[in-house]
Design a protein around this motif. Structure first.
Motif, PDB file in Angstrom:
ATOM      1  N   ARG A 318       0.748  -1.105  -0.147  1.00 37.01           N
ATOM      2  CA  ARG A 318      -0.067  -0.079  -0.006  1.00 37.01           C
ATOM      3  C   ARG A 318       0.905   1.310   0.035  1.00 37.01           C
ATOM      4  N   SER A 319       0.328   2.468  -0.579  1.00 40.29           N
ATOM      5  CA  SER A 319       0.924   3.565  -0.446  1.00 40.29           C
ATOM      6  C   SER A 319       0.728   4.460   0.862  1.00 40.29           C
ATOM      7  N   SER A 320       1.621   5.470   1.098  1.00 40.52           N
ATOM      8  CA  SER A 320       1.272   6.203   2.277  1.00 40.52           C
ATOM      9  C   SER A 320       0.122   6.720   2.304  1.00 40.52           C
ATOM     10  N   ALA A 321      -0.643   6.790   3.501  1.00 38.28           N
ATOM     11  CA  ALA A 321      -1.932   7.390   3.779  1.00 38.28           C
ATOM     12  C   ALA A 321      -1.847   8.973   3.834  1.00 38.28           C
ATOM     13  N   ALA A 322      -0.816   9.598   3.933  1.00 38.78           N
ATOM     14  CA  ALA A 322      -0.361  10.828   4.223  1.00 38.78           C
ATOM     15  C   ALA A 322      -0.687  11.616   2.836  1.00 38.78           C
ATOM     16  N   HIS A 323      -1.532  12.659   2.942  1.00 37.76           N
ATOM     17  CA  HIS A 323      -2.049  13.594   1.913  1.00 37.76           C
ATOM     18  C   HIS A 323      -0.789  14.459   1.138  1.00 37.76           C
ATOM     19  N   HIS A 352       0.968   3.758  15.428  1.00 34.11           N
ATOM     20  CA  HIS A 352      -0.160   4.622  15.009  1.00 34.11           C
ATOM     21  C   HIS A 352       0.318   5.311  13.579  1.00 34.11           C
ATOM     22  N   LEU A 353       1.621   5.459  13.380  1.00 33.91           N
ATOM     23  CA  LEU A 353       2.187   5.869  11.895  1.00 33.91           C
ATOM     24  C   LEU A 353       2.478   4.937  10.813  1.00 33.91           C
ATOM     25  N   ARG A 354       2.101   3.655  11.133  1.00 30.62           N
ATOM     26  CA  ARG A 354       2.663   2.666   9.940  1.00 30.62           C
ATOM     27  C   ARG A 354       1.987   2.999   8.964  1.00 30.62           C
ATOM     28  N   ASP A 355       0.684   3.573   8.787  1.00 34.12           N
ATOM     29  CA  ASP A 355      -0.087   3.700   7.504  1.00 34.12           C
ATOM     30  C   ASP A 355       0.647   4.976   6.899  1.00 34.12           C
ATOM     31  N   GLN A 356       1.066   5.956   7.655  1.00 42.03           N
ATOM     32  CA  GLN A 356       1.773   7.136   7.004  1.00 42.03           C
ATOM     33  C   GLN A 356       2.962   6.662   6.280  1.00 42.03           C
ATOM     34  N   PHE A 357       3.700   5.676   6.778  1.00 40.45           N
ATOM     35  CA  PHE A 357       4.947   5.241   6.364  1.00 40.45           C
ATOM     36  C   PHE A 357       4.937   4.130   5.508  1.00 40.45           C
ATOM     37  N   ALA A 386       8.907  -3.460  -0.396  1.00 41.23           N
ATOM     38  CA  ALA A 386       7.518  -2.793  -0.089  1.00 41.23           C
ATOM     39  C   ALA A 386       6.634  -3.591   0.711  1.00 41.23           C
ATOM     40  N   THR A 387       6.762  -4.830   0.649  1.00 41.32           N
ATOM     41  CA  THR A 387       5.978  -5.914   1.487  1.00 41.32           C
ATOM     42  C   THR A 387       6.558  -6.294   2.675  1.00 41.32           C
ATOM     43  N   SER A 388       7.809  -5.833   2.939  1.00 40.10           N
ATOM     44  CA  SER A 388       8.261  -6.400   4.143  1.00 40.10           C
ATOM     45  C   SER A 388       7.785  -5.925   5.462  1.00 40.10           C
ATOM     46  N   GLY A 389       7.407  -4.532   5.491  1.00 43.32           N
ATOM     47  CA  GLY A 389       6.996  -4.142   6.706  1.00 43.32           C
ATOM     48  C   GLY A 389       7.916  -3.465   7.578  1.00 43.32           C
ATOM     49  N   GLU A 390       9.192  -3.508   6.808  1.00 43.35           N
ATOM     50  CA  GLU A 390      10.377  -2.792   7.388  1.00 43.35           C
ATOM     51  C   GLU A 390      10.898  -1.508   6.539  1.00 43.35           C
ATOM     52  N   LEU A 391      11.107  -0.555   7.167  1.00 46.59           N
ATOM     53  CA  LEU A 391      11.566   0.786   6.669  1.00 46.59           C
ATOM     54  C   LEU A 391      13.185   1.057   6.802  1.00 46.59           C
ATOM     55  N   SER A 392      13.817   1.012   5.910  1.00 47.90           N
ATOM     56  CA  SER A 392      15.398   1.292   6.122  1.00 47.90           C
ATOM     57  C   SER A 392      15.894   1.967   4.828  1.00 47.90           C
ATOM     58  N   MET A 420      10.377  12.613   6.776  1.00 50.80           N
ATOM     59  CA  MET A 420       9.193  12.918   6.080  1.00 50.80           C
ATOM     60  C   MET A 420       8.570  11.509   5.647  1.00 50.80           C
ATOM     61  N   THR A 421       7.291  11.522   5.429  1.00 49.45           N
ATOM     62  CA  THR A 421       6.649  10.333   4.726  1.00 49.45           C
ATOM     63  C   THR A 421       7.184  10.100   3.352  1.00 49.45           C
ATOM     64  N   PRO A 422       7.023   8.657   3.120  1.00 46.02           N
ATOM     65  CA  PRO A 422       7.665   8.546   1.596  1.00 46.02           C
ATOM     66  C   PRO A 422       7.097   9.379   0.496  1.00 46.02           C
ATOM     67  N   THR A 423       8.022   9.755  -0.513  1.00 46.56           N
ATOM     68  CA  THR A 423       7.672  10.351  -1.684  1.00 46.56           C
ATOM     69  C   THR A 423       8.530   9.650  -2.860  1.00 46.56           C
ATOM     70  N   GLY A 424       8.146  10.339  -3.805  1.00 42.37           N
ATOM     71  CA  GLY A 424       8.741   9.868  -5.308  1.00 42.37           C
ATOM     72  C   GLY A 424       7.994   8.687  -5.936  1.00 42.37           C
ATOM     73  N   SER A 425       8.531   8.593  -7.305  1.00 45.81           N
ATOM     74  CA  SER A 425       7.780   7.688  -7.937  1.00 45.81           C
ATOM     75  C   SER A 425       8.879   7.114  -9.170  1.00 45.81           C
ATOM     76  N   PHE A 426       9.820   6.574  -8.668  1.00 38.07           N
ATOM     77  CA  PHE A 426      10.983   6.065  -9.446  1.00 38.07           C
ATOM     78  C   PHE A 426      10.470   4.629  -9.938  1.00 38.07           C
ATOM     79  N   GLY A 427       9.842   3.882  -9.170  1.00 37.62           N
ATOM     80  CA  GLY A 427       9.438   2.631  -9.331  1.00 37.62           C
ATOM     81  C   GLY A 427       8.029   2.748 -10.331  1.00 37.62           C
ATOM     82  N   GLY A 428       7.994   1.661 -11.091  1.00 34.59           N
ATOM     83  CA  GLY A 428       6.675   1.478 -11.876  1.00 34.59           C
ATOM     84  C   GLY A 428       5.682   0.678 -11.377  1.00 34.59           C
ATOM     85  N   PRO A 429       4.571   0.521 -11.472  1.00 36.79           N
ATOM     86  CA  PRO A 429       3.287  -0.114 -11.035  1.00 36.79           C
ATOM     87  C   PRO A 429       3.744  -1.687 -11.422  1.00 36.79           C
TER      88      PRO A 429
END
Length: 669
Positions: A318-323, A352-357, A386-392, A420-429
């Motif tokens: 899933r993508s970040s829930a941050a607007h 409580h911030l996992r959806d944001q990140f 992106a499926t690992s649940g780990e942010l590094s 800052m919450t994740p941004t960018g669009s380098f990876g394709g769908p």
């Protein structure tokens, strides 16, 4: 830069359903492996004691020790696929112990390399080291089975220049040790004792292993792994109450080839969980007596044993829930050295911030921290799946770099950084049904977003293939070397990694120098037009040159994705720009400010104490993306937004100058 892709053309043999998630993960520690390893070592120890004391006939020791070595091969086998533990060193430790009993003529690392080549090239003549057994005429089998390690040694000699020097030296040392033990036993009159304790059991175990692990799963199958991975090896069904424990689940060898990282004791569960999906792909199945079954025959055979298990959906990140990019204090979970000048920093994101990140593969984080009394802001790509649940993130030290020096030398677990919450669009769908060919070119720390993209793609698109060209000066300076080895082991038949070294004279000549299109074409061995998506990340000269060279070869620009960590220098011609009134919407609040001639929209926001998101200020990261809702702007450069995003009205505010008297931008869109 674009994330537009072609729709993949379905192959004739492809299933209308994507291969579901097998529902299995690599454990922190595989206790069944610990159990069988301990039991096997105990049996070997007891049988050796019995032989030395004469407590039982020699045949007892030979039989018991053969069984122990056979079991230890499963320990070695799982270790070579890094499925014993999520901690790499645990797999290596178990692998080295087991290798010493199975065949101490080569090192564990050498065995792992050879075995992965078998996965990558199953049934492919000389490229598959196990084909020496699986393709043998029936009358040669009694000779080839117990000599299974001979083609392994020959394969290693043929590829010795591809292997690290330490690994080769370890193999030479083991060979020398084994020969010394045998000669010493012969000279001292103890050769028969050694034969009973180890030489004969090891050959008996080798015979059974070659039969059960190589010949039974692969013989008489003509497809190679690259041609049809569902028919390069088989499952053998029937009498499973005895066959499964006796073969340590290798009667479900097809599951192992499709999902190499699954521990051996979960093969049957993975098959039953997704049975119909495998059958729809015409997987190779035979009965215990060798009768071949197609999907219809298997379903009928299975009917008496209960209903088929339901399929599981593929896990999609899933993508970040941050607007918009918001900033939060996040503790550091660990700081792991990668090379003498780089570290992997893993964050402990609160629940409580996992959806944001949540993030998509290829996105990045902006890190803020006060160092020496001043705020430092840097942008780093996320390096985990992106499926690992780990942010590094991966951080390489830059000479004079304030934050990179701090991260490599001083940052510790428990420290808190502003992220800052994740941004960018380098990876394709990604699409679970896709059958694509990907190529990535990276150098140095450019591997960080590529690693995330590659790992996520391998997990989600179970039919796609990926080739990575990764340039570094030396092996010691290669970031994420262990993780790349592990990935190549897990996805052996779909993932190729070429390590290109510019300052390592003993590296194979074909892989020395700097990465260029000519080298990529030669090593790919295929048509550039067959590649569905290219990912380029690293120094600007490498990335821009590769993009231009690919375009000159008529590769469509929409297939080429690039990521630059820094943009180019901005214009200083103030006269070319105008004053304007800018309305900025951020976090639901709206403010109107005056923009001076020459300022960008972002600069006007920051000058008026509006905490707009930003990172690189060079048009390369995409952190400052916003949508123009009123008026028009001109961007000096754009290295981050796709054509679709620009068409939808999005701009990089760090590069945007108003061309109308009034402009409104919305960071919340």
């Amino acid at each position: 830069m674009s994330t537009t892709t072609r729709h993949p053309q379905p192959a004739a043999a492809a299933s209308p359903h994507a291969l579901p998630d097998p529902g299995e993960q690599v454990p922190t520690l595989s206790w069944p492996i610990v159990g069988i390893c301990t039991a096997a070592l105990a049996v070997f120890g007891v049988s050796t004691w019995a032989a030395l004391t004469g407590a039982v006939p020699a045949i007892f020791t030979i039989a018991a020790s053969s069984a122990a070595i056979f079991v230890l091969f499963t320990v070695l086998h799982d270790a070579s696929h890094y499925s014993i533990s999520s901690h790499r060193w645990v797999n290596v430790a178990f692998g080295r112990v087991a290798m010493f009993f199975v065949s101490p003529l080569i090192s564990f690392k050498s065995f792992a390399f050879i075995h992965i080549e078998h996965h990558r090239n199953t049934n492919d003549d000389d490229s598959d080291p196990d084909h020496w057994v699986s393709s043998a005429p029936w009358w040669q089998l009694p000779i080839r089975f117990p000599a299974m390690d001979l083609p392994y040694i020959g394969f290693l000699v043929k590829n010795v220049r591809r292997r690290p020097r330490a690994e080769v030296l370890e193999t030479v040392a083991l060979m020398g040790f084994s020969l010394t033990v045998i000669v010493t036993a012969a000279v001292t009159g103890n050769l028969w004792t050694l034969a009973v304790i180890w030489l004969l059991p090891e050959r008996v175990a080798m015979f059974v292993l070659a039969w059960w692990f190589d010949w039974l799963p692969h013989h008489d199958l003509e497809d190679t792994q690259s041609e049809n991975r569902y028919r390069a090896t088989r499952n053998r069904v029937g009498s499973e109450w005895i066959l499964t424990p006796l073969l340590l689940s290798q009667n479900y060898h097809l599951v192992h080839h499709l999902h190499p990282s699954i521990p051996f004791y979960r093969y049957v569960a993975a098959w039953r969980r997704n049975e119909e999906a495998y059958l729809e792909r015409d997987s190779a199945i035979s009965t215990v007596f060798g009768q071949q079954l197609d999907a219809t025959q298997y379903r009928e055979w299975k009917r008496l044993n209960g209903k088929l298990a339901a399929l599981l959906p593929v896990r999609m990140p899933r993508s970040s829930a941050a607007h918009h990019a918001g900033t939060h204090p996040i503790p550091v979970k660990s700081v792991e050295p990668l090379t003498p000048g780089s570290v992997k920093v893993t964050f402990d994101v609160p629940d409580h911030l996992r959806d944001q990140f949540q993030f998509q593969a290829g996105q990045h984080l902006t890190v803020r921290h006060r160092i020496g009394g001043r705020e430092v802001r840097r942008n780093y790509s996320i390096c985990t799946s992106a499926t690992s649940g780990e942010l590094s993130i991966g951080v390489r030290h830059i000479a004079g770099g304030v934050f990179s020096t701090f991260a490599v030398e001083l940052l510790c677990a428990g420290d808190v950084l502003e992220l800052m919450t994740p941004t960018g669009s380098f990876g394709g769908p990604l699409e679970p049904l896709a059958r694509r060919d990907y190529v990535a070119v990276a150098a140095g720390s450019g591997i960080t977003p590529i690693l995330s993209i590659m790992h996520t793609t391998m997990e989600i698109e179970t039919e796609s293939r990926f080739t990575l060209f990764y340039g570094n000066r030396t092996a010691e300076s290669t970031m994420f070397a262990a993780e790349l080895d592990e990935l190549e082991s897990r996805y052996a038949d779909r993932l190729r990694i070429f390590h290109i070294r510019s300052d390592e004279p003993h590296h194979p000549a074909a892989l020395r120098g700097r990465i260029g299109l000519a080298m990529v074409q030669r090593l790919l061995g295929g048509d550039l037009d067959s590649i569905d998506r290219w990912y380029l990340c690293g120094p600007s000269d490498l990335v821009t040159t590769m993009r231009e060279d690919l375009a000159s070869e008529a590769v469509p620009t929409e297939r080429i994705h690039l990521e630059l960590f820094r943009g180019t220098t901005r214009s200083t011609n103030i006269d070319a720009f105008r004053k304007a009134e800018v309305t900025i919407t951020l976090s639901g609040a709206e403010r109107t400010v005056e923009l001076a001639a020459g300022d960008t929209v972002l600069e006007s926001a920051l000058k008026n104490n509006i905490d707009a998101p930003y990172a690189c200020l060079g048009g390369a990261c995409g952190t400052c993306k916003a949508r123009v809702t009123t008026g028009e702007v001109s961007m000096e450069q754009n290295l981050a937004l796709t054509a679709a995003e620009v068409d939808a009205g999005y701009v990089l505010t760090c590069q945007s100058h108003p061309t109308t008297p009034t402009v409104a931008v919305d960071y919340d869109s």
